[in-house]
Scaffold this motif. Structure first.
Motif, PDB file in Angstrom:
ATOM      1  N   GLU A  38       0.872  -1.175   0.000  1.00 51.37           N
ATOM      2  CA  GLU A  38       0.000   0.000   0.000  1.00 51.37           C
ATOM      3  C   GLU A  38       0.904   1.219   0.000  1.00 51.37           C
ATOM      4  N   HIS A  47      -0.814   4.141   4.542  1.00 51.04           N
ATOM      5  CA  HIS A  47      -1.752   3.445   5.440  1.00 51.04           C
ATOM      6  C   HIS A  47      -3.130   4.097   5.402  1.00 51.04           C
ATOM      7  N   MET A  94      -7.274  -0.223   0.499  1.00 53.37           N
ATOM      8  CA  MET A  94      -7.831  -1.085   1.550  1.00 53.37           C
ATOM      9  C   MET A  94      -8.993  -1.923   1.007  1.00 53.37           C
ATOM     10  N   LYS A 137      -7.451  -4.543  -1.439  1.00 60.14           N
ATOM     11  CA  LYS A 137      -6.780  -5.606  -0.706  1.00 60.14           C
ATOM     12  C   LYS A 137      -7.788  -6.543  -0.039  1.00 60.14           C
ATOM     13  N   SER A 138      -8.864  -5.960   0.484  1.00 57.35           N
ATOM     14  CA  SER A 138      -9.898  -6.789   1.121  1.00 57.35           C
ATOM     15  C   SER A 138     -10.492  -7.768   0.127  1.00 57.35           C
ATOM     16  N   TRP A 163      -5.889   1.200  10.417  1.00 65.82           N
ATOM     17  CA  TRP A 163      -6.537   0.055   9.750  1.00 65.82           C
ATOM     18  C   TRP A 163      -7.843  -0.357  10.418  1.00 65.82           C
ATOM     19  N   GLN A 167     -13.230   1.227   5.208  1.00 69.48           N
ATOM     20  CA  GLN A 167     -12.830   0.392   4.089  1.00 69.48           C
ATOM     21  C   GLN A 167     -12.326  -0.985   4.515  1.00 69.48           C
ATOM     22  N   CYS A 168     -11.810  -1.102   5.734  1.00 66.05           N
ATOM     23  CA  CYS A 168     -11.335  -2.404   6.228  1.00 66.05           C
ATOM     24  C   CYS A 168     -12.408  -3.162   7.003  1.00 66.05           C
ATOM     25  N   SER A 169     -13.499  -2.509   7.330  1.00 67.40           N
ATOM     26  CA  SER A 169     -14.447  -3.076   8.290  1.00 67.40           C
ATOM     27  C   SER A 169     -15.100  -4.365   7.805  1.00 67.40           C
ATOM     28  N   PHE A 214     -12.426  -7.129   8.215  1.00 71.25           N
ATOM     29  CA  PHE A 214     -12.026  -7.366   9.595  1.00 71.25           C
ATOM     30  C   PHE A 214     -13.164  -7.901  10.457  1.00 71.25           C
ATOM     31  N   TRP A 246       0.440  -8.353   4.624  1.00 73.77           N
ATOM     32  CA  TRP A 246      -0.172  -7.018   4.527  1.00 73.77           C
ATOM     33  C   TRP A 246       0.834  -6.010   5.051  1.00 73.77           C
ATOM     34  N   VAL A 285      -9.000   6.988   3.522  1.00 76.80           N
ATOM     35  CA  VAL A 285      -9.782   6.175   4.448  1.00 76.80           C
ATOM     36  C   VAL A 285     -10.817   7.061   5.155  1.00 76.80           C
TER      37      VAL A 285
END
Length: 421
Positions: free
Chosen positions: A64, A67, A73, A76-77, A127, A132-134, A137, A289, A417
């Protein structure tokens, strides 16, 4: 004589332009369009080109540029879901606290709330706190634990200071050394200086070297402890935890000198990743990652930027091992325009404009997302050594980028983000 030198100079420029033209033509003829970056999109047909490029590799490194790059993000997810479901990857290893993520993950109840609490306390703050990561994750990873193929979480960063390490590292080291009957545990210095200094690492706030002198003493003491334990213990997890504490102390001591600091940190990260691949997950397939910079291959020979070329990045160290290189595929992320957030997610900044005749300008404006397989290019052009411009870390860099990354995931418009409420 002057005429000969002039002709030679012009010829060298011409040959260099011709060499770069090969890379440009390859990108324009072989760029694969990716339809979207939404993690909800489970029609993975557009990602099959990436899967084919990865082939039988058991380690895939995903970079990336920042961050705070929200678009990356998301991408990548989606890639991680594809790699897990279609390519059999079962470990997600973060550029995050080695001790916390390896010792702590097994104690986490695998539901969304418990995982969210663990991630927020033990991952880099930007993160777990962004939208965007939720989905990955807090929805996807917990759901995999209801199946026969859970996605394990791990970490390889030598930096300490997150919740689980702050609460457990000192006691874990104490228990390990006592269990192995280390003579140092019977001394006053062990109780009055060594253990308190292990715990003291989490509270490092001093900005002047005078307030950090104790770190050198701690690093030297750990060196002695490890030597007395002997190499027969070198594959033990807590032996590595001690190594990480030593290198974190060394890194903090030279913190203002970025090259020295990165050299210390990245060397230990490469050692940690090697341990994950060889000892903890010898039969696993690992997704890494991390930032683009940490995963770069051949940075010492392929890049022209003095600073980047002088740092022994984790990816460069790890891939010097021919066995690792043969089984690892490194994907860097690149954007042309847009915005990104700083590492804390508190400030939004514009992406720098592409350099004239750089990699980003070779891609048609209509392409929102794309993938280029540099590994295939290297097979077609085995002696290629020309340099060209490309953005890798919100900066213009010159290098033979086809030798630095095995592939590039291109995102036309970077987005910052967004904070989770």
């Amino acid at each position: 004589m002057i005429r000969i030198l002039l002709v030679s100079f012009l010829l060298s420029i011409s040959l260099k332009g011709f060499g770069q033209k090969k890379a440009e033509e390859y990108v324009q003829n072989h760029l694969v369009s990716i339809k979207n970056i939404s993690p909800d999109s489970t029609d993975y047909s557009d990602l099959e080109a990436i899967g084919a490029a990865i082939g039988t590799s058991r380690i895939v490194m995903l970079g990336e540029q920042s961050h705070g790059d929200g678009a990356t993000m998301l991408a990548k997810s989606r890639l991680i879901k594809y790699l897990h479901e279609k390519k059999g990857f079962n470990v997600l290893a973060f550029e995050a606290d080695f001790f916390a993520l390896n010792a702590g993950w097994g104690n986490v109840t695998k539901n969304s709330g418990a995982i969210k609490d663990f991630f927020r306390k033990n991952l880099h703050g930007v993160w777990p706190s962004n939208k965007q990561c939720s989905e990955l994750f807090y929805s996807y990873i917990p759901t995999t634990y209801q199946t026969k193929t859970p996605l394990e979480v791990s970490g390889f960063d030598s930096q300490i200071g997150y919740h689980f390490s702050n609460s457990n590292l000192k006691d874990s080291i104490d228990f390990y050394l006592r269990r192995n009957r280390h003579t140092f545990t019977k001394t006053n210095r062990y109780h009055n200086e060594f253990l308190p200094n292990i715990e003291r690492l989490k509270n490092w706030v001093g900005k002047d070297k005078e307030s950090r002198e104790w770190m050198i003493g701690l690093a030297l003491t750990i060196d002695t402890v490890l030597a007395q334990l002997g190499q027969q213990y070198s594959k033990d997890f807590t032996y590595l935890a001690l190594e990480n504490a030593r290198e974190f102390a060394n890194q903090l001591y030279v913190y203002e000198k970025s090259v020295s600091s990165y050299n210390i940190r990245d060397a230990q990260m490469a050692r940690n990743l090697q341990w994950l691949a060889d000892s903890k997950y010898p039969n696993g397939k690992i997704i890494v990652w991390a930032a683009n910079s940490h995963i770069m291959k051949n940075a010492d020979t392929a890049l022209k930027a003095k600073r980047d070329a002088s740092i022994n990045w984790m990816g460069t160290i790890f891939n010097k091992n021919s066995r690792n290189s043969a089984t690892t595929y490194v994907i860097g992320f690149n954007s042309r325009d847009g915005q990104y957030a700083n590492n804390s997610g508190t400030k939004v900044m514009p992406v720098g404009k592409p350099f004239k005749d750089g990699f980003e300008t070779w891609i048609d404006d209509s392409v929102s997302y794309g993938f280029i397989d540099w590994k295939k290019f290297r097979a077609l052009q085995p002696n290629y050594s020309e340099t060209f411009k490309m953005k890798s870390r919100q900066m213009y860099s010159t290098g033979n980028w086809s030798d630095v990354f095995d592939g590039i995931f291109y995102i036309r418009d970077m987005t910052p983000v967004e904070k989770l409420k």
